[in-house]
Design a protein around this motif. Structure first.
Motif, short mmCIF file in Angstrom:
data_model
loop_
_atom_site.label_atom_id
_atom_site.label_comp_id
_atom_site.label_asym_id
_atom_site.label_seq_id
_atom_site.Cartn_x
_atom_site.Cartn_y
_atom_site.Cartn_z
N TYR A 38 7.63 -28.88 -11.79
CA TYR A 38 7.50 -29.63 -13.04
C TYR A 38 8.83 -30.28 -13.41
O TYR A 38 9.87 -29.64 -13.38
CB TYR A 38 7.05 -28.72 -14.18
CG TYR A 38 5.57 -28.48 -14.14
CD1 TYR A 38 4.69 -29.50 -14.48
CD2 TYR A 38 5.05 -27.26 -13.77
CE1 TYR A 38 3.32 -29.31 -14.43
CE2 TYR A 38 3.68 -27.05 -13.71
CZ TYR A 38 2.82 -28.08 -14.04
OH TYR A 38 1.47 -27.89 -13.98
N ILE A 39 8.78 -31.55 -13.72
CA ILE A 39 9.96 -32.28 -14.17
C ILE A 39 9.95 -32.36 -15.69
O ILE A 39 10.94 -32.09 -16.34
CB ILE A 39 9.96 -33.72 -13.58
CG1 ILE A 39 9.92 -33.67 -12.05
CG2 ILE A 39 11.17 -34.50 -14.09
CD1 ILE A 39 11.09 -32.99 -11.41
N CYS A 40 8.80 -32.73 -16.24
CA CYS A 40 8.68 -32.85 -17.69
C CYS A 40 7.80 -31.71 -18.19
O CYS A 40 6.58 -31.72 -18.01
CB CYS A 40 8.06 -34.20 -18.04
SG CYS A 40 7.81 -34.45 -19.80
N LEU A 41 8.45 -30.74 -18.82
CA LEU A 41 7.70 -29.58 -19.32
C LEU A 41 6.91 -29.94 -20.57
O LEU A 41 5.83 -29.39 -20.80
CB LEU A 41 8.66 -28.42 -19.61
CG LEU A 41 9.34 -27.82 -18.39
CD1 LEU A 41 10.27 -26.70 -18.81
CD2 LEU A 41 8.31 -27.30 -17.39
N CYS A 42 7.43 -30.84 -21.37
CA CYS A 42 6.72 -31.20 -22.61
C CYS A 42 5.32 -31.74 -22.32
O CYS A 42 4.40 -31.49 -23.07
CB CYS A 42 7.52 -32.24 -23.38
SG CYS A 42 9.07 -31.65 -24.03
N HIS A 43 5.21 -32.49 -21.23
CA HIS A 43 3.92 -33.11 -20.92
C HIS A 43 3.32 -32.63 -19.61
O HIS A 43 2.34 -33.21 -19.13
CB HIS A 43 4.06 -34.64 -20.94
CG HIS A 43 4.48 -35.17 -22.27
ND1 HIS A 43 3.65 -35.15 -23.36
CD2 HIS A 43 5.66 -35.69 -22.70
CE1 HIS A 43 4.29 -35.65 -24.40
NE2 HIS A 43 5.51 -35.98 -24.04
N GLY A 44 3.92 -31.60 -19.01
CA GLY A 44 3.37 -31.02 -17.79
C GLY A 44 3.29 -32.01 -16.64
O GLY A 44 2.29 -32.08 -15.94
N VAL A 55 6.49 -39.30 -19.74
CA VAL A 55 7.75 -38.67 -19.33
C VAL A 55 8.88 -39.14 -20.25
O VAL A 55 9.04 -40.33 -20.49
CB VAL A 55 8.08 -39.06 -17.87
CG1 VAL A 55 9.50 -38.68 -17.51
CG2 VAL A 55 7.10 -38.38 -16.93
N GLY A 56 9.63 -38.19 -20.79
CA GLY A 56 10.80 -38.53 -21.59
C GLY A 56 10.49 -38.92 -23.02
O GLY A 56 11.39 -39.26 -23.79
N SER A 57 9.22 -38.85 -23.42
CA SER A 57 8.87 -39.33 -24.75
C SER A 57 8.94 -38.25 -25.82
O SER A 57 8.71 -38.52 -26.99
CB SER A 57 7.47 -39.94 -24.73
OG SER A 57 6.51 -38.95 -24.41
N GLN A 58 9.27 -37.03 -25.43
CA GLN A 58 9.37 -35.99 -26.45
C GLN A 58 10.81 -35.49 -26.60
O GLN A 58 11.59 -36.04 -27.35
CB GLN A 58 8.41 -34.84 -26.15
CG GLN A 58 8.06 -34.07 -27.42
CD GLN A 58 6.81 -33.25 -27.25
OE1 GLN A 58 5.87 -33.67 -26.60
NE2 GLN A 58 6.80 -32.07 -27.83
N CYS A 59 11.22 -34.47 -25.82
CA CYS A 59 12.58 -33.95 -25.99
C CYS A 59 13.62 -34.75 -25.22
O CYS A 59 14.79 -34.73 -25.54
CB CYS A 59 12.65 -32.48 -25.58
SG CYS A 59 12.62 -32.25 -23.79
N GLY A 60 13.18 -35.45 -24.17
CA GLY A 60 14.10 -36.28 -23.40
C GLY A 60 14.88 -35.57 -22.32
O GLY A 60 15.66 -36.18 -21.59
N LYS A 61 14.70 -34.24 -22.20
CA LYS A 61 15.48 -33.48 -21.21
C LYS A 61 15.13 -33.84 -19.77
O LYS A 61 15.90 -33.58 -18.86
CB LYS A 61 15.26 -31.98 -21.42
CG LYS A 61 16.06 -31.43 -22.57
CD LYS A 61 15.86 -29.93 -22.68
CE LYS A 61 16.54 -29.42 -23.94
NZ LYS A 61 16.02 -28.12 -24.34
N CYS A 62 13.96 -34.40 -19.56
CA CYS A 62 13.54 -34.72 -18.21
C CYS A 62 14.02 -36.10 -17.75
O CYS A 62 13.84 -36.46 -16.60
CB CYS A 62 12.02 -34.69 -18.14
SG CYS A 62 11.25 -35.81 -19.33
N CYS A 63 14.62 -36.87 -18.66
CA CYS A 63 14.96 -38.26 -18.34
C CYS A 63 15.84 -38.39 -17.10
O CYS A 63 15.55 -39.20 -16.22
CB CYS A 63 15.64 -38.93 -19.53
SG CYS A 63 14.47 -39.34 -20.83
FE1 FES Z 1 9.99 -34.42 -20.71
FE2 FES Z 1 10.58 -32.97 -22.85
S1 FES Z 1 10.67 -32.38 -20.78
S2 FES Z 1 10.03 -35.06 -22.78
#
Ligand code: FES
Length: 56
Positions: free
Chosen positions: A2-8, A34-42
């Motif tokens: 998983y790269i983006c945990l916020c959106h799986g 991707v990247g639209s919530q916490c941004g950590k996956c950007c």
């Molecule tokens: Fe992708 Fe939070 S991990 S927006």
């Protein structure tokens, strides 16, 4: 993985989206969120994007 945990969103999903025509973080964000919530996956998503675009 998983790269983006916020959106799986997994690396495979990101690669698939690029294969289907996504060419920017904006494309990935509108398609997969991707990247639209916490941004950590950007950073990680950007790396995958750049690597894939080199290969295309
Ligand atoms: Fe992708 Fe939070 S991990 S927006």
């Amino acid at each position: 993985m998983y790269i983006c945990l916020c959106h799986g969103v997994s690396d495979k999903k990101i690669e698939q989206a690029i294969d289907d025509g996504a060419r920017s973080m904006r494309d990935l964000s509108s398609e997969l969120k991707v990247g639209s919530q916490c941004g950590k996956c950007c950073n990680c998503a950007k790396k995958i994007l750049n690597q894939k675009l080199i290969d295309i």
